[in-house]
Design a protein around this motif. Structure first.
Motif, PDB file in Angstrom:
ATOM      1  N   ALA A 102     -41.511  25.602 -26.996  1.00 55.62           N
ATOM      2  CA  ALA A 102     -40.531  26.157 -25.973  1.00 55.62           C
ATOM      3  C   ALA A 102     -40.747  27.300 -27.194  1.00 55.62           C
ATOM      4  N   VAL A 103     -40.676  27.706 -28.012  1.00 55.95           N
ATOM      5  CA  VAL A 103     -40.334  29.344 -28.955  1.00 55.95           C
ATOM      6  C   VAL A 103     -41.586  29.979 -28.619  1.00 55.95           C
ATOM      7  N   LEU A 104     -43.033  29.674 -27.896  1.00 58.50           N
ATOM      8  CA  LEU A 104     -43.376  31.363 -27.210  1.00 58.50           C
ATOM      9  C   LEU A 104     -43.011  31.367 -26.357  1.00 58.50           C
ATOM     10  N   ALA A 105     -42.386  30.175 -25.555  1.00 58.91           N
ATOM     11  CA  ALA A 105     -41.469  31.420 -24.245  1.00 58.91           C
ATOM     12  C   ALA A 105     -40.288  31.692 -24.951  1.00 58.91           C
ATOM     13  N   GLY A 106     -39.896  31.201 -25.311  1.00 61.20           N
ATOM     14  CA  GLY A 106     -38.342  32.468 -26.289  1.00 61.20           C
ATOM     15  C   GLY A 106     -38.912  33.377 -26.569  1.00 61.20           C
ATOM     16  N   SER A 107     -39.802  33.473 -27.256  1.00 59.49           N
ATOM     17  CA  SER A 107     -40.806  34.721 -28.024  1.00 59.49           C
ATOM     18  C   SER A 107     -40.421  35.681 -26.594  1.00 59.49           C
ATOM     19  N   VAL A 108     -41.479  35.110 -25.661  1.00 59.14           N
ATOM     20  CA  VAL A 108     -42.238  35.670 -24.698  1.00 59.14           C
ATOM     21  C   VAL A 108     -41.120  36.606 -24.013  1.00 59.14           C
ATOM     22  N   ALA A 109     -40.244  35.840 -23.255  1.00 60.21           N
ATOM     23  CA  ALA A 109     -38.573  36.297 -22.879  1.00 60.21           C
ATOM     24  C   ALA A 109     -37.670  37.217 -24.147  1.00 60.21           C
ATOM     25  N   VAL A 110     -37.880  36.925 -24.976  1.00 60.11           N
ATOM     26  CA  VAL A 110     -37.512  38.233 -25.615  1.00 60.11           C
ATOM     27  C   VAL A 110     -38.013  39.618 -25.980  1.00 60.11           C
ATOM     28  N   ALA A 111     -39.915  39.497 -25.762  1.00 59.59           N
ATOM     29  CA  ALA A 111     -40.274  40.111 -25.960  1.00 59.59           C
ATOM     30  C   ALA A 111     -40.145  41.438 -24.406  1.00 59.59           C
ATOM     31  N   VAL A 112     -40.084  40.543 -23.125  1.00 57.86           N
ATOM     32  CA  VAL A 112     -40.140  41.212 -21.951  1.00 57.86           C
ATOM     33  C   VAL A 112     -38.872  41.883 -21.666  1.00 57.86           C
ATOM     34  N   PHE A 113     -37.900  41.397 -21.831  1.00 60.16           N
ATOM     35  CA  PHE A 113     -36.335  41.405 -21.676  1.00 60.16           C
ATOM     36  C   PHE A 113     -36.559  43.049 -23.292  1.00 60.16           C
ATOM     37  N   LEU A 114     -36.995  43.811 -24.477  1.00 60.43           N
ATOM     38  CA  LEU A 114     -36.978  43.953 -24.739  1.00 60.43           C
ATOM     39  C   LEU A 114     -37.686  45.648 -24.464  1.00 60.43           C
ATOM     40  N   ALA A 115     -38.829  45.112 -23.729  1.00 60.46           N
ATOM     41  CA  ALA A 115     -40.047  46.235 -23.035  1.00 60.46           C
ATOM     42  C   ALA A 115     -39.899  46.911 -21.773  1.00 60.46           C
ATOM     43  N   THR A 116     -38.694  46.297 -21.348  1.00 57.27           N
ATOM     44  CA  THR A 116     -37.928  46.992 -20.175  1.00 57.27           C
ATOM     45  C   THR A 116     -36.773  48.129 -20.696  1.00 57.27           C
ATOM     46  N   TYR A 117     -36.127  48.355 -21.672  1.00 53.16           N
ATOM     47  CA  TYR A 117     -35.903  49.666 -22.117  1.00 53.16           C
ATOM     48  C   TYR A 117     -37.232  50.445 -23.509  1.00 53.16           C
ATOM     49  N   LEU A 118     -38.376  49.992 -23.044  1.00 48.55           N
ATOM     50  CA  LEU A 118     -39.248  51.170 -23.864  1.00 48.55           C
ATOM     51  C   LEU A 118     -38.827  52.687 -23.189  1.00 48.55           C
ATOM     52  N   PRO A 119     -38.870  52.461 -22.161  1.00 50.35           N
ATOM     53  CA  PRO A 119     -38.708  54.250 -21.656  1.00 50.35           C
ATOM     54  C   PRO A 119     -37.348  54.591 -21.782  1.00 50.35           C
ATOM     55  N   PHE A 120     -36.372  53.896 -22.364  1.00 51.90           N
ATOM     56  CA  PHE A 120     -35.265  54.487 -22.810  1.00 51.90           C
ATOM     57  C   PHE A 120     -35.854  55.576 -24.437  1.00 51.90           C
ATOM     58  N   GLY A 121     -36.890  54.879 -24.865  1.00 54.25           N
ATOM     59  CA  GLY A 121     -37.382  55.665 -26.392  1.00 54.25           C
ATOM     60  C   GLY A 121     -36.476  55.225 -27.372  1.00 54.25           C
ATOM     61  N   ALA A 122     -36.266  56.790 -27.754  1.00 59.38           N
ATOM     62  CA  ALA A 122     -35.177  56.608 -29.126  1.00 59.38           C
ATOM     63  C   ALA A 122     -33.696  55.853 -29.115  1.00 59.38           C
ATOM     64  N   GLU A 123     -33.244  55.802 -27.531  1.00 57.30           N
ATOM     65  CA  GLU A 123     -32.009  55.937 -27.382  1.00 57.30           C
ATOM     66  C   GLU A 123     -32.207  53.683 -26.758  1.00 57.30           C
ATOM     67  N   GLY A 124     -33.215  53.700 -26.564  1.00 56.03           N
ATOM     68  CA  GLY A 124     -33.396  52.830 -25.925  1.00 56.03           C
ATOM     69  C   GLY A 124     -32.681  51.336 -26.691  1.00 56.03           C
TER      70      GLY A 124
END
Length: 475
Positions: free
Chosen positions: A218-240
């Motif tokens: 469950a911790v692994l799934a939660g960590s991956v979920a957070v990482a995926v969510f934050l990764a979608t903001y990478l194109p925003f650059g410094a404004e992410g």
């Protein structure tokens, strides 16, 4: 590290293969139905409301401009933008990603239901998804035929249920990671997508014999979920980071101020707890709601331990919908994947059971068949309607004419851009026309089209749920 060494008794039903030729024909027929429902005359229906916003945002995002519609996460808008970029920027291009995800969602529901009750039930779940209507809100089209957030959300929710169903039988690290990716993607589409993480409770209970491994998964799934969510903001650059804070704060503020909805004849800023069922009955009818929910409950019970993921998802989504201060028409969409899985399991069990169970299946099936027939007819007869036709009528007015809008003003501006649109409910007889969308006018206090027509000598013309009242000045 997260693999259960000695799996408990399998929770899924033994699979009895269909004859190969019949399987191929059935799959092709079901798939053809899905392709028809989601793609037939895809660019004909009016583009209104949120779809206009997400189409504009998607087009900007793929051009590297990330300043629009920050109140929602970006993943679905990336998908709309990719369609816009890859297929020419037309309405069909913008809607195509949702349509493709709608078709794929049928396959995901097949996979979930097959694990519970075998391939026949799986095909039934896919067919129910394709043929039953799902069009909350003001647009009379399946959500998979619109470039909005709803279809990507439902696809990722279904993927999360699929991963959880697989985890019931055997908990491996990659299945936990798969669940995390699906939950993260659902959350990166709409923040409410995070509610699908409730299925983790079912998995922790199922694998309670190995609590350390289950909790680690469950911790692994939660960590991956957070990482995926934050990764979608990478194109925003410094404004992410600011964009992430903005989406969270905006949603909190939205919940605090409410959103006026017309429910059972009354306007509510904070609609009553049962509003989701009322919205669902708007297009399924109450008979359809009762049939679908009754079948889903029966299917969950019949599936026993194999139905725990579906049961947990339905319970979690229902609790969230009831408790949320916001109750927009489209919020209850998340019910559909687990509802249809449960209903398919029940129908499969009933039609293979006693005479009495077959009669019950026939009764519920007839209700759903009527709804499916209406949905198929609506798709087959798709034609320009409402805002497209109203736009053509308004374009006959002189440029610069004033139009009073009790409708989606953004959509009117797209279809008749050379006019001046204003609000207000006091009859304004200097205006050339009044445009009324019944689904919006219901939420405007004091909006009385009959009084406006009487005082201004307006002649009304009807366009489905809309009216255009032209004053004597315009005519």
């Amino acid at each position: 590290m997260f693999t259960t060494r000695r799996p408990e008794r399998p929770t899924t039903a033994p699979v009895r293969p269909l004859p190969r030729a019949l399987t191929a024909v059935t799959v092709l027929v079901v798939l053809a139905v899905g392709v028809f429902v989601f793609t037939w005359r895809l660019g004909v229906e009016s583009s209104v409301g949120d779809e206009l916003v997400y189409r504009d945002a998607g087009a900007q995002y793929v051009d590297g401009v990330f300043t629009y519609n920050l109140e929602h996460p970006p993943l679905a808008k990336y998908l709309v933008g990719l369609g816009h970029l890859a297929f020419g920027g037309t309405l069909v291009a913008d809607r195509l990603p949702s349509a493709l995800l709608g078709i794929l969602t049928g396959g995901v529901l097949f996979a979930i239901t097959r694990r519970i009750a075998g391939p026949r039930a799986g095909l039934l779940a896919a067919l129910l998804w394709y043929v039953l209507p799902l069009h909350p809100g003001v647009v009379e089209a399946h959500v998979g035929r619109q470039a909005t957030l709803e279809m990507p959300l439902l696809f990722f929710v279904a993927c999360a249920l699929w991963a959880a169903q697989a985890l019931l039988d055997r908990a491996t690290w990659w299945r936990w990671a798969w669940l995390g990716v699906a939950v993260g993607a659902a959350t990166a589409t709409k923040l409410t997508g995070a509610s699908v993480a409730v299925v983790t409770l079912a998995l922790l209970w199922r694998h309670r014999a190995t609590p350390g491994r289950a909790l680690g998964g469950a911790v692994l799934a939660g960590s991956v979920a957070v990482a995926v969510f934050l990764a979608t903001y990478l194109p925003f650059g410094a404004e992410g980071p600011d964009a992430v804070r903005t989406v969270v704060q905006w949603q909190l503020d939205h919940a605090g101020r409410g959103a006026v909805q017309h429910v059972a004849g009354v306007n509510h800023a904070f609609p009553p707890w049962w509003s989701a069922w009322w919205f669902q009955a708007r297009y399924l009818t109450w008979a359809g709601v009762v049939a679908l929910w009754g079948l889903a409950m029966l299917g969950v019970v019949a599936a026993r331990r194999a139905g725990i993921v579906v049961a947990t998802a339905l319970a979690g989504f229902t609790l969230a919908l009831v408790a949320s201060p916001l109750k927009l028409p489209q919020y209850h969409d998340v019910w559909m994947p687990p509802l249809l899985v449960g209903a398919a399991v029940a129908l499969h069990r009933l039609v293979t059971g006693s005479l009495g169970s077959r009669v019950a299946a026939a009764a519920a099936g007839l209700v759903l068949l009527a709804l499916a027939g209406q949905q198929g007819l609506n798709v087959a007869t798709t034609a320009p309607a409402d805002y497209r036709l109203v736009g053509a009528e308004l374009r006959r007015l002189s440029a610069g004419s004033v139009v009073v809008s009790w409708a989606d003003t953004g959509a009117l501006q797209r279809y008749a851009p050379d006019l001046v649109y204003v609000g207000g409910t006091v009859p304004d007889c200097t205006a050339a026309a009044l445009v009324v969308d019944a689904t919006i006018a219901d939420r405007i206090p004091g909006a009385d089209a009959a009084e406006w027509a009487a005082q201004c000598g307006a002649s009304p013309r009807g366009f489905q749920r809309m009216q255009v009242l032209l004053t004597s000045r315009a005519s």
